[in-house]
Design a protein around this motif. Structure first.
Motif, PDB file in Angstrom:
ATOM      1  N   MET A   1       6.404 124.408  31.934  1.00 12.76           N
ATOM      2  CA  MET A   1       5.592 124.897  33.071  1.00 12.76           C
ATOM      3  C   MET A   1       4.154 124.675  33.404  1.00 12.76           C
ATOM      4  N   SER A   2       3.835 124.407  34.672  1.00 13.32           N
ATOM      5  CA  SER A   2       2.483 123.833  35.074  1.00 13.32           C
ATOM      6  C   SER A   2       1.267 124.391  34.535  1.00 13.32           C
ATOM      7  N   ILE A   3       0.321 123.739  34.431  1.00 10.69           N
ATOM      8  CA  ILE A   3      -0.944 124.219  34.448  1.00 10.69           C
ATOM      9  C   ILE A   3      -1.265 125.548  35.114  1.00 10.69           C
ATOM     10  N   GLU A   4      -1.124 125.390  36.671  1.00  9.55           N
ATOM     11  CA  GLU A   4      -1.444 126.246  37.459  1.00  9.55           C
ATOM     12  C   GLU A   4      -0.700 127.687  37.179  1.00  9.55           C
ATOM     13  N   THR A   5       0.640 127.504  36.997  1.00  6.90           N
ATOM     14  CA  THR A   5       1.511 128.545  36.501  1.00  6.90           C
ATOM     15  C   THR A   5       0.671 129.356  35.402  1.00  6.90           C
ATOM     16  N   ARG A   6       0.451 128.393  34.440  1.00  3.08           N
ATOM     17  CA  ARG A   6      -0.057 129.026  33.058  1.00  3.08           C
ATOM     18  C   ARG A   6      -1.220 129.842  33.248  1.00  3.08           C
ATOM     19  N   LYS A   7      -2.139 129.230  34.123  1.00  7.62           N
ATOM     20  CA  LYS A   7      -3.159 129.958  34.451  1.00  7.62           C
ATOM     21  C   LYS A   7      -3.194 131.209  35.305  1.00  7.62           C
ATOM     22  N   ILE A   8      -2.377 131.329  36.121  1.00  6.59           N
ATOM     23  CA  ILE A   8      -1.894 132.512  36.986  1.00  6.59           C
ATOM     24  C   ILE A   8      -1.549 133.595  35.956  1.00  6.59           C
ATOM     25  N   GLU A   9      -0.660 133.245  34.941  1.00  7.67           N
ATOM     26  CA  GLU A   9      -0.033 133.951  33.936  1.00  7.67           C
ATOM     27  C   GLU A   9      -0.884 134.644  33.009  1.00  7.67           C
ATOM     28  N   PHE A  10      -1.992 133.508  32.784  1.00  6.15           N
ATOM     29  CA  PHE A  10      -2.991 134.128  31.786  1.00  6.15           C
ATOM     30  C   PHE A  10      -4.069 134.984  32.582  1.00  6.15           C
ATOM     31  N   VAL A  11      -4.372 134.824  33.863  1.00  4.04           N
ATOM     32  CA  VAL A  11      -5.238 135.883  34.433  1.00  4.04           C
ATOM     33  C   VAL A  11      -4.596 137.242  34.683  1.00  4.04           C
ATOM     34  N   GLN A  12      -3.395 136.979  35.036  1.00  3.19           N
ATOM     35  CA  GLN A  12      -2.446 138.456  35.038  1.00  3.19           C
ATOM     36  C   GLN A  12      -2.721 139.340  33.839  1.00  3.19           C
ATOM     37  N   GLU A  13      -2.494 138.482  32.637  1.00  2.00           N
ATOM     38  CA  GLU A  13      -2.567 139.190  31.484  1.00  2.00           C
ATOM     39  C   GLU A  13      -3.951 139.603  30.986  1.00  2.00           C
ATOM     40  N   PHE A  14      -4.835 138.702  31.267  1.00  2.00           N
ATOM     41  CA  PHE A  14      -6.349 139.288  31.043  1.00  2.00           C
ATOM     42  C   PHE A  14      -6.559 140.525  32.031  1.00  2.00           C
ATOM     43  N   LEU A  15      -6.123 140.593  33.153  1.00  2.00           N
ATOM     44  CA  LEU A  15      -6.529 141.705  33.959  1.00  2.00           C
ATOM     45  C   LEU A  15      -5.750 143.147  33.447  1.00  2.00           C
ATOM     46  N   LYS A  16      -4.818 142.856  32.499  1.00  2.00           N
ATOM     47  CA  LYS A  16      -4.138 144.200  31.989  1.00  2.00           C
ATOM     48  C   LYS A  16      -5.063 144.451  30.533  1.00  2.00           C
ATOM     49  N   LEU A  17      -5.944 143.954  30.248  1.00  2.00           N
ATOM     50  CA  LEU A  17      -6.792 144.143  28.969  1.00  2.00           C
ATOM     51  C   LEU A  17      -7.596 145.208  29.238  1.00  2.00           C
ATOM     52  N   GLN A  18      -7.728 146.365  28.403  1.00  2.00           N
ATOM     53  CA  GLN A  18      -8.637 147.427  28.217  1.00  2.00           C
ATOM     54  C   GLN A  18      -9.593 147.427  27.467  1.00  2.00           C
ATOM     55  N   SER A  19      -9.466 146.462  26.309  1.00  2.00           N
ATOM     56  CA  SER A  19     -10.287 146.669  25.148  1.00  2.00           C
ATOM     57  C   SER A  19     -11.549 145.744  25.548  1.00  2.00           C
ATOM     58  N   GLU A  20     -12.706 146.418  25.529  1.00  2.00           N
ATOM     59  CA  GLU A  20     -14.169 145.765  25.567  1.00  2.00           C
ATOM     60  C   GLU A  20     -14.269 144.508  24.676  1.00  2.00           C
ATOM     61  N   LYS A  21     -13.795 144.786  23.450  1.00  2.00           N
ATOM     62  CA  LYS A  21     -14.276 143.989  22.382  1.00  2.00           C
ATOM     63  C   LYS A  21     -13.156 142.712  22.821  1.00  2.00           C
ATOM     64  N   SER A  22     -12.062 142.782  23.184  1.00  2.00           N
ATOM     65  CA  SER A  22     -11.154 141.433  23.566  1.00  2.00           C
ATOM     66  C   SER A  22     -11.582 140.795  24.708  1.00  2.00           C
ATOM     67  N   ILE A  23     -12.149 141.579  25.682  1.00  2.00           N
ATOM     68  CA  ILE A  23     -12.803 140.756  26.948  1.00  2.00           C
ATOM     69  C   ILE A  23     -13.808 140.216  26.253  1.00  2.00           C
ATOM     70  N   SER A  24     -14.679 140.751  25.609  1.00  5.81           N
ATOM     71  CA  SER A  24     -16.224 139.825  25.005  1.00  5.81           C
ATOM     72  C   SER A  24     -15.735 138.581  24.389  1.00  5.81           C
ATOM     73  N   LYS A  25     -14.639 138.806  23.492  1.00  2.00           N
ATOM     74  CA  LYS A  25     -14.083 137.382  22.791  1.00  2.00           C
ATOM     75  C   LYS A  25     -13.579 136.402  23.762  1.00  2.00           C
ATOM     76  N   PHE A  26     -12.904 136.801  24.847  1.00  2.00           N
ATOM     77  CA  PHE A  26     -12.523 135.699  25.864  1.00  2.00           C
ATOM     78  C   PHE A  26     -13.817 135.402  26.719  1.00  2.00           C
ATOM     79  N   GLU A  27     -14.881 136.084  26.722  1.00  2.00           N
ATOM     80  CA  GLU A  27     -15.792 135.574  27.638  1.00  2.00           C
ATOM     81  C   GLU A  27     -16.456 134.529  26.589  1.00  2.00           C
ATOM     82  N   LYS A  28     -16.834 134.819  25.513  1.00  2.00           N
ATOM     83  CA  LYS A  28     -17.445 134.008  24.459  1.00  2.00           C
ATOM     84  C   LYS A  28     -16.638 132.733  24.389  1.00  2.00           C
TER      85      LYS A  28
END
Length: 80
Positions: A1-28
């Motif tokens: 899997m290419s890095i570009e594909t991995r990034k897109i899949e990561f962003v798609q999964e990130f956008l599904k997050l509903q937890s403020e705590k999880s989003i804060s951890k990713f931001e950090k």
């Protein structure tokens, strides 16, 4: 899997997050990684240097000089 594909899949999964705590951890994590990668220059090592590191790691492991994963995760949480 290419890095570009991995990034897109990561962003798609990130956008599904509903937890403020999880989003804060990713931001950090992203901020910390960006800060460290800006100062980091990756240099290749020789086969000899790699073997020396492997030997040292094996010796450390044999002598109990290890960090448990939960301890490491606790320490990482303190970085930001």
């Amino acid at each position: 899997m290419s890095i570009e594909t991995r990034k897109i899949e990561f962003v798609q999964e990130f956008l599904k997050l509903q937890s403020e705590k999880s989003i804060s951890k990713f931001e950090k994590t992203v901020k910390t990684e960006n800060k460290h990668s800006a100062n980091r220059k990756v240099e290749s090592m020789s086969v000899n240097e790699l073997n020396v590191r492997i030997d040292k790691s094996l010796k450390d492991s044999k002598n109990g000089r290890l960090t448990e994963v939960n301890d490491l995760l606790t320490e990482i949480d303190k970085w930001s």
